[in-house]
Design an enzyme around this catalytic site. Structure first.
Site, PDB file in Angstrom:
ATOM      1  N   LYS A   1     -12.753  -1.684  18.126  1.00 52.93           N
ATOM      2  CA  LYS A   1     -11.454  -2.242  18.518  1.00 52.93           C
ATOM      3  C   LYS A   1     -11.148  -2.000  19.996  1.00 52.93           C
ATOM      4  O   LYS A   1     -10.105  -2.403  20.493  1.00 52.93           O
ATOM      5  CB  LYS A   1     -10.341  -1.630  17.651  1.00 52.93           C
ATOM      6  CG  LYS A   1     -10.496  -1.937  16.155  1.00 52.93           C
ATOM      7  CD  LYS A   1      -9.247  -1.558  15.370  1.00 52.93           C
ATOM      8  CE  LYS A   1      -9.522  -1.672  13.868  1.00 52.93           C
ATOM      9  NZ  LYS A   1      -8.305  -1.757  13.063  1.00 52.93           N
TER      10      LYS A   1
ATOM     11  N   LYS B   1       8.286 -17.894  -9.356  1.00 48.46           N
ATOM     12  CA  LYS B   1       7.609 -16.774 -10.017  1.00 48.46           C
ATOM     13  C   LYS B   1       6.429 -17.305 -10.839  1.00 48.46           C
ATOM     14  O   LYS B   1       6.590 -18.249 -11.622  1.00 48.46           O
ATOM     15  CB  LYS B   1       8.617 -16.064 -10.923  1.00 48.46           C
ATOM     16  CG  LYS B   1       8.082 -14.779 -11.496  1.00 48.46           C
ATOM     17  CD  LYS B   1       9.131 -14.087 -12.353  1.00 48.46           C
ATOM     18  CE  LYS B   1       8.462 -13.005 -13.153  1.00 48.46           C
ATOM     19  NZ  LYS B   1       9.124 -12.714 -14.389  1.00 48.46           N
TER      20      LYS B   1
ATOM     21  N   PHE C   1      -5.023   4.501  14.173  1.00 49.12           N
ATOM     22  CA  PHE C   1      -5.216   5.445  13.075  1.00 49.12           C
ATOM     23  C   PHE C   1      -6.316   4.902  12.169  1.00 49.12           C
ATOM     24  O   PHE C   1      -6.476   3.688  12.055  1.00 49.12           O
ATOM     25  CB  PHE C   1      -3.921   5.602  12.264  1.00 49.12           C
ATOM     26  CG  PHE C   1      -2.990   6.614  12.868  1.00 49.12           C
ATOM     27  CD1 PHE C   1      -2.285   6.316  14.022  1.00 49.12           C
ATOM     28  CD2 PHE C   1      -2.832   7.860  12.290  1.00 49.12           C
ATOM     29  CE1 PHE C   1      -1.446   7.239  14.601  1.00 49.12           C
ATOM     30  CE2 PHE C   1      -1.989   8.800  12.850  1.00 49.12           C
ATOM     31  CZ  PHE C   1      -1.286   8.493  14.009  1.00 49.12           C
TER      32      PHE C   1
ATOM     33  N   ASP D   1      -4.954  -5.939   5.453  1.00 46.72           N
ATOM     34  CA  ASP D   1      -6.035  -6.680   6.097  1.00 46.72           C
ATOM     35  C   ASP D   1      -6.067  -8.142   5.629  1.00 46.72           C
ATOM     36  O   ASP D   1      -6.564  -9.007   6.334  1.00 46.72           O
ATOM     37  CB  ASP D   1      -7.381  -6.013   5.787  1.00 46.72           C
ATOM     38  CG  ASP D   1      -7.513  -4.682   6.510  1.00 46.72           C
ATOM     39  OD1 ASP D   1      -7.028  -4.593   7.647  1.00 46.72           O
ATOM     40  OD2 ASP D   1      -8.099  -3.747   5.939  1.00 46.72           O
TER      41      ASP D   1
ATOM     42  N   ASP E   1      -6.001  -8.582  13.426  1.00 48.39           N
ATOM     43  CA  ASP E   1      -5.921  -7.144  13.691  1.00 48.39           C
ATOM     44  C   ASP E   1      -4.993  -6.939  14.898  1.00 48.39           C
ATOM     45  O   ASP E   1      -5.335  -7.305  16.034  1.00 48.39           O
ATOM     46  CB  ASP E   1      -7.325  -6.585  13.975  1.00 48.39           C
ATOM     47  CG  ASP E   1      -7.305  -5.066  13.995  1.00 48.39           C
ATOM     48  OD1 ASP E   1      -6.468  -4.496  14.714  1.00 48.39           O
ATOM     49  OD2 ASP E   1      -8.121  -4.459  13.285  1.00 48.39           O
ATOM     50  N   ILE E   2      -3.827  -6.386  14.631  1.00 46.76           N
ATOM     51  CA  ILE E   2      -2.807  -6.258  15.689  1.00 46.76           C
ATOM     52  C   ILE E   2      -3.296  -5.320  16.795  1.00 46.76           C
ATOM     53  O   ILE E   2      -3.202  -5.618  17.988  1.00 46.76           O
ATOM     54  CB  ILE E   2      -1.477  -5.728  15.094  1.00 46.76           C
ATOM     55  CG1 ILE E   2      -1.014  -6.639  13.950  1.00 46.76           C
ATOM     56  CG2 ILE E   2      -0.407  -5.608  16.173  1.00 46.76           C
ATOM     57  CD1 ILE E   2       0.144  -6.093  13.127  1.00 46.76           C
TER      58      ILE E   2
ATOM     59  N   LYS F   1     -14.487   2.459  14.460  1.00 44.85           N
ATOM     60  CA  LYS F   1     -13.303   1.610  14.679  1.00 44.85           C
ATOM     61  C   LYS F   1     -12.824   1.705  16.121  1.00 44.85           C
ATOM     62  O   LYS F   1     -12.420   0.718  16.714  1.00 44.85           O
ATOM     63  CB  LYS F   1     -12.159   2.037  13.739  1.00 44.85           C
ATOM     64  CG  LYS F   1     -12.339   1.512  12.345  1.00 44.85           C
ATOM     65  CD  LYS F   1     -11.221   1.940  11.425  1.00 44.85           C
ATOM     66  CE  LYS F   1     -11.652   1.619   9.993  1.00 44.85           C
ATOM     67  NZ  LYS F   1     -10.704   2.069   8.989  1.00 44.85           N
TER      68      LYS F   1
ATOM     69  N   ASN G   1       0.852  -1.200   0.000  1.00 45.47           N
ATOM     70  CA  ASN G   1       0.000   0.000   0.000  1.00 45.47           C
ATOM     71  C   ASN G   1       0.885   1.246   0.000  1.00 45.47           C
ATOM     72  O   ASN G   1       2.109   1.146   0.039  1.00 45.47           O
ATOM     73  CB  ASN G   1      -0.980  -0.016   1.178  1.00 45.47           C
ATOM     74  CG  ASN G   1      -0.272  -0.017   2.512  1.00 45.47           C
ATOM     75  OD1 ASN G   1       0.411   0.933   2.865  1.00 45.47           O
ATOM     76  ND2 ASN G   1      -0.424  -1.109   3.264  1.00 45.47           N
TER      77      ASN G   1
HETATM   78  N1  CTP Z   1      -4.501  -2.351  12.187  1.00 48.44           N
HETATM   79  C1  CTP Z   1      -3.792  -3.367  12.788  1.00 48.44           C
HETATM   80  N2  CTP Z   1      -3.801  -4.621  12.248  1.00 48.44           N
HETATM   81  C2  CTP Z   1      -4.508  -4.893  11.138  1.00 48.44           C
HETATM   82  C3  CTP Z   1      -5.238  -3.850  10.512  1.00 48.44           C
HETATM   83  C4  CTP Z   1      -5.208  -2.605  11.058  1.00 48.44           C
HETATM   84  O1  CTP Z   1      -3.144  -3.131  13.810  1.00 48.44           O
HETATM   85  N3  CTP Z   1      -4.479  -6.114  10.645  1.00 48.44           N
HETATM   86  C5  CTP Z   1      -4.506  -1.021  12.800  1.00 48.44           C
HETATM   87  C6  CTP Z   1      -3.813   0.056  12.006  1.00 48.44           C
HETATM   88  O2  CTP Z   1      -2.471   0.181  12.377  1.00 48.44           O
HETATM   89  C7  CTP Z   1      -4.625   1.295  12.372  1.00 48.44           C
HETATM   90  C8  CTP Z   1      -6.012   0.775  12.610  1.00 48.44           C
HETATM   91  O3  CTP Z   1      -5.844  -0.615  12.878  1.00 48.44           O
HETATM   92  O4  CTP Z   1      -4.187   1.847  13.584  1.00 48.44           O
HETATM   93  C9  CTP Z   1      -7.004   0.997  11.496  1.00 48.44           C
HETATM   94  O5  CTP Z   1      -6.757   0.180  10.435  1.00 48.44           O
HETATM   95  P1  CTP Z   1      -7.675   0.157   9.116  1.00 48.44           P
HETATM   96  O6  CTP Z   1      -7.082  -0.826   8.183  1.00 48.44           O
HETATM   97  O7  CTP Z   1      -7.854   1.536   8.623  1.00 48.44           O
HETATM   98  O8  CTP Z   1      -9.039  -0.311   9.662  1.00 48.44           O
HETATM   99  P2  CTP Z   1      -9.751  -1.651   9.550  1.00 48.44           P
HETATM  100  O9  CTP Z   1     -10.217  -1.975  10.910  1.00 48.44           O
HETATM  101  O10 CTP Z   1      -8.891  -2.654   8.883  1.00 48.44           O
HETATM  102  O11 CTP Z   1     -11.023  -1.318   8.654  1.00 48.44           O
HETATM  103  P3  CTP Z   1     -11.196  -1.159   7.078  1.00 48.44           P
HETATM  104  O12 CTP Z   1      -9.986  -1.712   6.398  1.00 48.44           O
HETATM  105  O13 CTP Z   1     -12.428  -1.926   6.836  1.00 48.44           O
HETATM  106  O14 CTP Z   1     -11.345   0.320   6.825  1.00 48.44           O
END
Ligand code: CTP
Length: 405
Positions: free
Chosen positions: A341, A289, A323, A279, A306-307, A337, A210
């Site tokens: 969370k 490859k 964030f 995600d 989700d960490i 969120k 990303n």
């Molecule tokens: N985050 C995390 N571990 C993941 C995904 C996200 O720790 N596997 C944390 C990011 O570091 C950030 C927050 O979660 O602080 C928000 O992540 P985001 O990807 O924007 O939100 P999601 O809950 O994944 O929702 P979506 O992708 O549906 O917007």
């Protein structure tokens, strides 16, 4: 003893309805042991009286630039030297324009020009005035010169509108002033931070990634160190220098990031998830490859853990900050969120082709917590990180105090 004990605070008040709240700030500052010298503009005296402020501060209120009686006691240059900090609350749009252009046509503006003390403004105005490009340009000029802006907050306005432009509440301003005087507010605190993107391999040469540059996370790491914290940074693949004093662990995938975080989290007080963690990851990573043998191909993805949510769910876990980078309605999604969370604070920002955030040196954020939020307008990520860390530190301190009482 209070951190404000004996501190010399010059409190400027400009014309605006929020001036009535500054009366309470004077009371709080004096209660905390500060020496407070109030300076009013003519506009401010339409909203609050010198008599009230004199009674609360215990000092004659200053208003006129050329006032024989006061100039004899303490001239305006001496007053500018006396101040350890100048706080202007409320700071009106017109006062900020005056400052940005270096005018010295009233006592307060003159003091702001003549002082070597840090200058902090708590803007308050109609939301349209705040968002007007003229005001935003003045804000940018002032920030660039090192002037600190505290707020404004978003919410209902005296004029009946809703939006950014509310002055921060007196206790929030008091916290900002305390934070200013407590060097190393986070002295001894251990902070664990994730930053940058993750890469999810498809085969030995390809990955899903990303646009996160890691700049915000690295700027936060630096700002935490400046506040006296011990910082562990778990970074995805970025080409940024490690800020001095930061312990860095490089990872590539979300799974590696999770392992690195869980291996360090038990000893941390504050966890900030700034990384743009993938995600999903490909379920199967090809050994060799992948060749373009067909017209179409599909990659089957599976969810990563989700960490942030995992850390927030730990029993007796750290203070957690996340964030939310969104392409639309950032505050609405971020609040969902934060609740889902179960984290303490979340910083929402808009990302996309036209907006700040990813791959840029500037960003604008709304920091949200249960029952409150602050808008941090577009600024250099280094400056924004300092403001964020200050706010995180204050909320962390509050939770700490509540936990220990
Ligand atoms: N985050 C995390 N571990 C993941 C995904 C996200 O720790 N596997 C944390 C990011 O570091 C950030 C927050 O979660 O602080 C928000 O992540 P985001 O990807 O924007 O939100 P999601 O809950 O994944 O929702 P979506 O992708 O549906 O917007």
């Amino acid at each position: 003893m209070s951190v404000l004990s004996g501190r010399r605070v010059l409190l400027g008040i400009t014309g605006g309805i929020a001036a009535y709240k500054t009366v309470e700030l004077v009371r709080l500052l004096v209660k905390a042991g500060a020496e407070v010298q109030v300076v009013l503009t003519d506009g401010a005296s339409q909203f609050v009286t010198p008599m009230t402020l004199q009674a609360l501060s215990g000092r004659p209120v200053r208003q006129a630039l050329f006032d024989e009686a006061h100039e004899a006691a303490m001239g305006h240059i001496e007053l500018a030297r006396w101040a350890e900090i100048i706080v202007v609350a409320p700071a009106s749009a017109s006062f900020m324009a005056r400052l940005a252009n270096g005018f010295a046509d009233n006592l307060l503006a003159t003091l702001c020009l003549a002082t070597a003390a840090p200058l902090c403004l708590a803007p308050a105005m109609n939301q349209q005035m705040w968002q007007n490009p003229a005001t935003q340009q003045n804000v940018a000029v002032l920030r660039q010169r090192g002037v600190q802006l505290w707020g404004p907050a978003t919410g209902d306005q005296a004029c009946g509108e809703v939006g950014p432009g509310r002055m921060l509440e007196p206790d929030a301003l008091l916290q900002q002033i305390c934070a200013h005087f407590s060097s190393g507010l986070l002295a001894g605190a251990r902070v664990l931070l994730t930053a940058g993107p993750t890469r999810e391999p498809i085969d030995p040469v390809r990955f899903i990634g990303n646009r996160s540059s890691g700049k915000m996370g690295f700027a936060l790491a630096k700002a935490f160190v400046a506040m006296g914290a011990k910082v562990d940074l778990v970074a995805g693949p970025v080409t940024l220098e490690t800020p001095s004093g930061v312990e860095r662990t490089d990872v590539e995938t979300a799974t590696e990031m999770e392992e690195a975080v869980l291996g360090r989290v038990t000893s941390c007080d504050i966890f900030v998830g700034c990384a743009a963690v993938a995600d999903y990851r490909p379920e199967i990573v090809a050994d060799q490859k992948i060749k373009k043998n067909s017209e179409q191909m599909a990659i089957h993805l599976v969810r990563n853990n989700d960490i942030l949510a995992t850390v927030a769910a730990l029993p007796d876990g750290p203070f957690t900050v996340g964030f939310a980078a969104e392409t639309q309605s950032p505050e609405t999604y971020a609040e969902k969120k934060r609740i889902a969370k179960k984290i303490d604070m979340i910083a929402a920002n808009l990302v996309g082709a036209q907006e700040g955030g990813f791959e840029r040196d500037e960003n604008a954020l709304t920091l949200m917590w249960a029952g409150g939020q602050v808008v941090l307008p577009m600024a250099d990520k280094g400056e924004l990180a300092k403001q964020l860390v200050k706010l995180i530190a204050e909320h962390y301190e509050n939770r700490h105090t509540i936990k220990n009482t």
